[in-house]
Design a protein around this motif. Structure first.
Motif: not given
Ligand code: DAH
Length: 339
Positions: A133, A137, A172, A176, A292
């Motif tokens: 995170h 990402s 992120s 997600e 994501c």
């Protein structure tokens, strides 16, 4: 009998006592079973029938008056006994000390309020994070220097557990599990392994903003930035965007505002340039959207991130970053009149 009642009333009015013992003597004299007032009640039998009503009333009144009078004497002596003789009750009271809000909280709330007027809502994430995170990402290459131990506080290696170095990690996390449109503002504390000085600290605060939808453009970003800068620093404020680089945005920019101390003329605060840098921003890199789970062909977005300490310094000219975490009351009290 009425004479007797009046005489007793007079006596009672004139009573005074300097100690509780004397008050008790009065009570016995006037109110005890064989006291003067109950004796009068005994004489009541001899009162002619046509006077009974008036006399009964007068007697009851006398009894109540005596009870009140003696109680009042007792109470005044009791409170006088417990009162501290060194207390000066005529002095004006000391002002009640009111707390004040921390300058960083004041500024964070103001940033949130400005963005909420544009439809952004607050999102929060954990301070203890994982590599995915905070870095992967967000398109940080495996050998990106920000991942280095020099910068990041690692709690554990393999799998990595670390303290987030920026609030971009909340981006992120939200992307997600949220379908666009996404319009969030993420305030929070971040950590970096820096030596503590007047200009750097190992923890500080950021606010991140993210907008993802169809057809979000750089013009939307620029207009949002202009609105923010003018709401925060006043309607005369100018902004300028300089090209920059962040792994998670493409193109990326840094935003300067016209120096709010000298109005852009040049002073020591803006190093005589007339401009001060306040935040980083850019169009969300399609790689980040895809990481994501957001379709980058359908959606685009912009992001921006700023340091709350930096904005606070600009608003209140705090020279030393350490002031924010030392909790010196004299410093905090300076913000009592701020909202
Ligand atoms: N995360 C960056 C930092 O900590 C700040 C930042 C820059 C955030 C650009 C953004 C951005 O969202 O688009 O320095």
């Amino acid at each position: 009998m009425i004479d007797k009642i009046n005489q007793l009333k007079k006596e009672l009015e004139g009573l005074s006592a300097t100690d509780l013992g004397a008050v008790e003597e009065f009570r016995i004299k006037y109110l005890s079973k064989k006291g003067l007032i109950p004796l009068l009640f005994n004489d009541f039998r001899t009162v002619p029938a046509d006077q009974k009503k008036a006399m009964g009333q007068a007697l009851n009144e006398l009894k109540n008056f005596a009870t009140e009078r003696i109680n009042a004497l007792r109470e005044s002596l009791e409170t006088a006994e417990t009162a501290d003789p060194t207390l000066d009750l005529t002095r004006t009271p000391a002002p009640i000390p009111l707390g004040s809000r921390h300058p960083l909280s004041i500024v964070r709330e103001e940033i949130i309020s400005i963005f909420s007027r544009l439809g952004f809502t607050v999102a929060e994430g954990p301070e203890i994070e994982d590599d995915w995170h905070v870095f992967s990402s967000l398109n940080f290459a495996a050998d990106h220097p920000a991942r280095d131990m020099q910068d990041t506080f690692f709690i554990q290696r393999n799998p990595d557990v670390l303290l987030r170095t920026h609030t971009s990690s909340v981006q992120s996390r939200v992307m997600e599990h949220t379908e666009p449109p996404i319009r969030i503002i993420c305030p929070g504390r971040v950590y970096r392994n820096e030596a503590i000085s007047a200009r750097a600290h190992c923890f500080f605060h950021q606010v991140e903003a993210l907008y993802v939808d169809q057809n979000v453009s750089f013009a939307d970003l620029r207009q949002t930035l202009l609105y923010f800068a003018r709401e925060m620093f006043g309607p005369e404020t100018q902004i300028r965007l300089r090209p920059s680089y962040f792994p998670f945005t493409e193109p990326s920019a840094e935003m300067d505002i016209s120096c709010n101390l000298c109005g852009g003329k040049g002073c020591s605060f803006c190093k005589h340039t007339g401009w001060v840098e306040i935040l980083g921003c850019g169009m969300v890199d399609p790689n980040v959207l895809e990481s994501c789970g957001i379709d980058s062909k359908k959606y685009s977005g912009f992001a921006l991130g700023m340091g709350v300490e930096r904005i606070t310094n600009l608003k209140y000219q705090v020279k030393d970053l350490r002031m924010f975490s030392e909790n010196d009351k004299r410093f905090l009290e300076e913000f009592q009149s701020a909202h």
